[in-house]
Design an enzyme around this catalytic site. Sequence first.
Site, PDB file in Angstrom:
ATOM      1  N   HIS A 132      -0.413  -0.649   6.084  1.00 14.59           N
ATOM      2  CA  HIS A 132      -1.728  -0.398   6.132  1.00 14.59           C
ATOM      3  C   HIS A 132      -3.089  -0.185   7.165  1.00 14.59           C
ATOM      4  CE1 HIS A 132      -4.419  -0.422   2.641  1.00 14.59           C
ATOM      5  NE2 HIS A 132      -5.212  -1.234   3.551  1.00 14.59           N
ATOM      6  N   GLU A 133      -2.369  -1.907   7.675  1.00 16.67           N
ATOM      7  CA  GLU A 133      -3.639  -2.034   8.685  1.00 16.67           C
ATOM      8  C   GLU A 133      -3.813  -1.747   9.555  1.00 16.67           C
ATOM      9  OE1 GLU A 133      -5.568  -3.914   8.031  1.00 16.67           O
ATOM     10  OE2 GLU A 133      -5.315  -4.442   6.369  1.00 16.67           O
ATOM     11  N   ASP A 143      -9.571   2.857   3.226  1.00 19.11           N
ATOM     12  CA  ASP A 143      -9.796   2.180   2.113  1.00 19.11           C
ATOM     13  C   ASP A 143      -9.639   3.626   1.076  1.00 19.11           C
ATOM     14  OD1 ASP A 143      -8.284  -0.344   3.091  1.00 19.11           O
ATOM     15  OD2 ASP A 143     -10.152  -0.644   2.912  1.00 19.11           O
TER      16      ASP A 143
END
Length: 901
Positions: A132-133, A143
């Site tokens: 995700h990061e 996001d």
Amino acid sequence: MRNPREKKMLITYYLLLYFIHQTQLYILQINEKDQDQTSSILHLRFFFKAVKIIIPLHWLPKPEYLSVKTESYDKADVIVANPFLKYGDDPYTLQYGGCGEKGRYIHFTPDFLLNDNLYNIYGSRGTKVFVHEWAHLRWGVFDEYNNDAPFYMSVNAGTASVEATRCSASVTGKYIVQSTTRDCKYDAQTKLYEVGCKFVPDKTQNYPASIMYMQSLPSVVEFCDQSSHNEKATNMQNKMCNYKSTWEVIMNSPDFSNTSPINSTSPPFETYFSLLQTKDRVVCLVLDVSGSMAENNRINRLYHAAEIFLLQIVEMGSWVGIVTFQSTAQIKINLQQIVSENVRQNLITYLPTTAGGGTKICEGVRKGFEVIKQKYSNLDGSEIVLLTDGEDACMSSCLTEVENSGSIIHTIALGPKAAPELEEFSDVTGGLKFYATDTVDSNGLIDAFSGISSGSGNISEQSIQLESTARSVAVKQWMNGTVTVDSTVGNDTFFVVTWDGITSPPAILLRDPKGKEYRMSNFTVSNLNLRTARLTIAGTAEVGDWLYWIQNNHIAPQVISMIVTSRAASLDVPPVTVKAHMNKDTNNFPNPMVIYAEVSQGFLPVLGATVMATVEPQTGSAVVLKLLDDGSGADITKNDGIYSKYFTSFKGNGRYNLKVRVQGKDKTVRLGRRQSQALYVPGYIENGEIKMNAPRPEVSDDEIQAKLGSFNRVASGGSFVVANVPSEGTTDVFPPCKIIDLEAQYEEDKIHLSWTAPGNDFDVGQAERYIIKMSESLLDLRNTFENATSLNTSSLVPNPAGTKESFKFKPEYFAIENDTVIYFAIRAVDNASLTSEVSNIAQAALFVTPKESSPDGALNDDVINEGISVLTIVLIVAGCVAAVLIAVSITVCIIHKRNRR
């Protein structure tokens, strides 16, 4: 022996994970239980080939620890460090570019990596949280949730429903008030759910997307693609990426060009981890003393700047040597460790004061390498500060040698004729790049040397520039100003005054916040440099405003400058720092550029500061711009401590220099949250049972709103190069920037639109007019903006860039009825008829009845109760009345029969 916790943190703890960007890379596997999921996330395309981990200098050395080369804290992809606030374990990525642009770094805390209690909140740390990061950092996606707008209105088949902001929209769950676990109620005013409502997902899902929404769900192993993307969700991904899915953005990145899936369920080989350890800082100054350095007072300016570097900037414990070069190179002094003020004073005696001869840059660099190798067996991790004002046709002869050396070369180009190939030395070694003009009232050279601090990440040891100003002062006139020393700095504080006239030192008066005065007699003027006066403040400098007055006593106007540096006041409290840079090092006209200034205290953004950027071209006058943190124009996120502005004032080809001045007043505050972070999941529904996680820890108002007071900072943003600027001058080729903060709200019988005004050239100046369109279809408005219904904006005159705009109107073009949602978009037009991109799309709900549905298609219990409440009451009352009548009738009959007997 290290304890088990320290052993575990060896792979995660402290400063950074530095990733080698080779052909195959990308999925870091920290926990073995996460490894089986990594292949699905990126469709078997990439894995991490090599990972470099830097071990702190204060850890005991080990044989397996290699030396760092060009790796450093400042260039880390991942930083592992404690947060400044008590509660701050949210993993996040510092990301402030546009869609598809790389971020700065990922920040994990040791507690996040080691605390297993956070597993249910974030999911697997080694794969899905990391990916995700990493997607934020490497591919510039955003996001797919939105804490500020957690719900939106959706209309399907003529029926409106309130939906959680998510991707995909097929993720099922319930809407629950976290504090009570009751079902959420409908808010008639906002037409959405009440404040405090949370979307709690089912633990078991049937859909694999998306990593950028709720990475913690066991079924989630993919990004949203075109088939699963939710373009209606009011999230940053849609806003910044023109409603494209995350997978579309990722597939358009350079990483994915000419790649195909790996024909295996596992990587071709194991990820290679190498452990590196920093060492004491080693710096060699390699300074040009060729004949051209005698022009424009360059050799004296070099002395001023290098003296400040040696006496004030370079950290205690560092090793420093000095080399000069012209047609040949000469070692002035071998490496000396700075362990006292006497060593610093001794070093400045070897700085050059005369110039003459040709320019052989490679000779100087090689001699610098020789100085370092006299003490160390290799050049790994060493630094060369290379300054030159001349050209050298033979520079390319040592480029390969420089690239393979393991040394970092910071370059300073002085004047308009410095070798155009100079920056290549920095590019291949990861060094900094600076440019200083010959402008008499510019401190460019001093600012360049002041910007070359250690990249170790130990900010408490680094020098911080509070002031750097210079101006031409007429005979007997005064130069005055204020320098604010804030509570986060004050140790090792220097006030330095420089001037041109060797025989006429100025009169100086400096007054501290308590009224104590320092005059010229309190300053020290070295016998080696009769144009500089230096005052060292003993102990910790007084917090507050320091006032200064400097009078020119020379027989002619002269340039006078004031430079103030300091260090952190405490090891426990990080100082306020400023990092400035452009979005790219080279640019071809007419592409715009973006100026960024990150103002922070530790990992916390500092808000409310006044940030001014000065861009100085190779020829022509400097341009001064105010950078903003308002979430408009070049600034993508409001209140994140990243101040931004487009730069379009190109004055010709060549080098440009960036300098940023930051001033904070008493209203400046700091916040404890960053954007672009993995979602904190409120809980799950498992086998029909609601299992809530602990509420997200919130820092106290005292911590997140603590006033910093006033402060000053000055920072160099380095240099950049521009090409293809027309020699005959430029015409208006820049349109207004895209509006990214359009909002719509239905108020009584009117719709209220609001946004931040763009400029004539991106976010500078003033646009000519607006084009506003509306439609009942979001996709039609996005894809065929020109065909949508136009609003009459003849009375709407644009304000200057950065101003908040407001426009109200009655929606007469649509039949106002229940379950109507209207979408809006806007474009700005400048006086050259250049048009901005289509803005983000805003929605307004008109007279929506409370018929929102849960994601699984079942009606919400509260909605059912609201929808039939009147009928239920009528039936209940009627039933009660009937029962009473029957009971009364029976009773009357019984009494009547008894009376007859």
